[in-house]
Design an enzyme around this catalytic site. Structure first.
Site, PDB file in Angstrom:
ATOM      1  N   GLY A   1       0.808  -1.215   0.000  1.00 59.43           N
ATOM      2  CA  GLY A   1       0.000   0.000   0.000  1.00 59.43           C
ATOM      3  C   GLY A   1       0.839   1.261   0.000  1.00 59.43           C
TER       4      GLY A   1
ATOM      5  N   TYR B   1     -15.769  -2.486   8.472  1.00 58.86           N
ATOM      6  CA  TYR B   1     -14.330  -2.208   8.388  1.00 58.86           C
ATOM      7  C   TYR B   1     -13.639  -2.587   9.695  1.00 58.86           C
ATOM      8  CZ  TYR B   1     -10.024   0.576   8.078  1.00 58.86           C
ATOM      9  OH  TYR B   1      -8.718   0.983   8.075  1.00 58.86           O
TER      10      TYR B   1
ATOM     11  N   ASN C   1      -6.992   8.764  14.081  1.00 60.79           N
ATOM     12  CA  ASN C   1      -7.369   9.403  12.816  1.00 60.79           C
ATOM     13  C   ASN C   1      -6.153  10.107  12.211  1.00 60.79           C
ATOM     14  OD1 ASN C   1     -10.428   9.054  13.026  1.00 60.79           O
ATOM     15  ND2 ASN C   1      -9.932  10.072  14.947  1.00 60.79           N
TER      16      ASN C   1
ATOM     17  N   TRP D   1     -21.684  17.866   8.550  1.00 56.91           N
ATOM     18  CA  TRP D   1     -22.466  16.792   9.163  1.00 56.91           C
ATOM     19  C   TRP D   1     -22.402  16.831  10.686  1.00 56.91           C
ATOM     20  CZ3 TRP D   1     -22.746  11.236   6.898  1.00 56.91           C
ATOM     21  CH2 TRP D   1     -23.296  11.276   5.608  1.00 56.91           C
TER      22      TRP D   1
END
Length: 311
Positions: A11, A137, A166, A203
């Protein structure tokens, strides 16, 4: 790891993998193995097996995954669980067969229970219900952690699992349909600034508390951990510092230079109410983050602007 060790970064084009690759290159590691998705489909078990037989990497950073924000996770749960389970199964099993000296599996902070006590300790894994919006996930990542533990127990491998908080930084995904919160905010405020809009609608309520780590700090911690003689089980990687999404939005707004107001759409989900990692284990090993959020946001926005100029 030695400077001449063969090291596979799975990745390597993504946010995490590219940061790890940059760190390894900066530290003088010469024998780095990478493959693009076109060169090696990690969903193809036969292709992955052939790759490991041929290359025989000594160390593996498994940073390959299908990732996304709340909207993407909630919309495509089958894609998230199938692709992540398949990719990690192929990499972990073939690392065992190829006698890899140490594999690092990159998990995620979302593996912890939705209402976990705060700050979140590594031992809180599997002690409560998961956040519904990214459950597929999270379960895939939990399976990867347990798989590493199981191979260590049965086969004597040295597979370590880390749980980053995060993330944001260079090579981030700015697609509003499947990006994480910081790149989404940077793009929204930038486009509103360009359009001379008077408001940006976001949101949720903004009350959720989150922790953010710059991707180059994550890479630094990953290489640091890989070079430890022994690793004490699971390891959280973060800053241990919370910020509300509302305060984060104000900070991004200031970074971008947007002059309008922020409106909150409370009909949309906030996700977990609070999430911050307990960093005691990694701090005890001697690692601490270096990039503070204000500086990281500035660098991330500069990178976003540079990327738009190239398109």
């Amino acid at each position: 790891m030695q400077k001449e060790s063969s090291i596979y970064v799975a990745g390597h084009r993504g946010l995490v993998g590219s940061a790890i690759l940059r760190k390894l290159q900066a530290d003088g590691y010469k024998n780095l193995i990478t493959r693009t998705r076109e060169e090696l489909d990690l969903l193809d078990a036969r292709a992955v097996a052939d790759f490991f037989k041929k290359e025989k990497p000594e160390y593996v950073f498994d940073a390959a995954a299908k990732v996304g924000g709340i909207l993407a996770n909630d919309t495509y749960p089958a894609d998230f669980i199938y692709q992540n389970l398949t990719i990690q199964n192929n990499i972990i099993h073939n690392s065992y067969l190829a006698k890899v000296k140490r594999l690092m599996f990159l998990g995620s902070v979302c593996v912890y229970p939705r209402l976990s006590p705060q700050p979140v300790k590594e031992e809180y894994l599997l002690t409560g219900e998961l956040e519904p919006t990214n459950k597929a996930y999270a379960i895939a990542k939990i399976a990867g952690i347990i798989m590493c533990e199981s191979y260590n127990r049965q086969h004597g491998t040295d597979f370590v699992s880390v749980m980053p908080t995060n993330l944001y930084g260079l090579n981030d995904n700015f697609d509003l349909q499947n990006s994480h919160v910081i790149p989404a905010l940077l793009r929204k405020f930038h486009e509103a600034k360009e359009a001379q809009s008077d408001k940006v609608t976001l949101w949720g309520t903004g009350s959720a508390l989150r922790e953010f780590l710059y991707s180059d700090d994550l890479a630094d911690s990953c290489v640091f951990i890989m070079n430890q003689k022994s690793v004490p089980g699971l390891l959280n990687i973060g800053t241990g510092i919370n910020i509300s999404i509302k305060d984060l939005a104000e900070l991004v707004k200031k970074t971008v230079g947007f002059a309008g107001r922020i409106e909150w759409d409370s009909s949309k989900p906030d996700g977990m109410p609070r999430r911050v990692l307990d960093m005691a284990r990694l701090h005890a090993l001697g690692w601490h983050h270096k990039v503070e959020l204000k500086d990281g946001l500035r660098m991330a926005y500069e990178q976003f602007l540079a990327g738009r100029k190239q398109t």
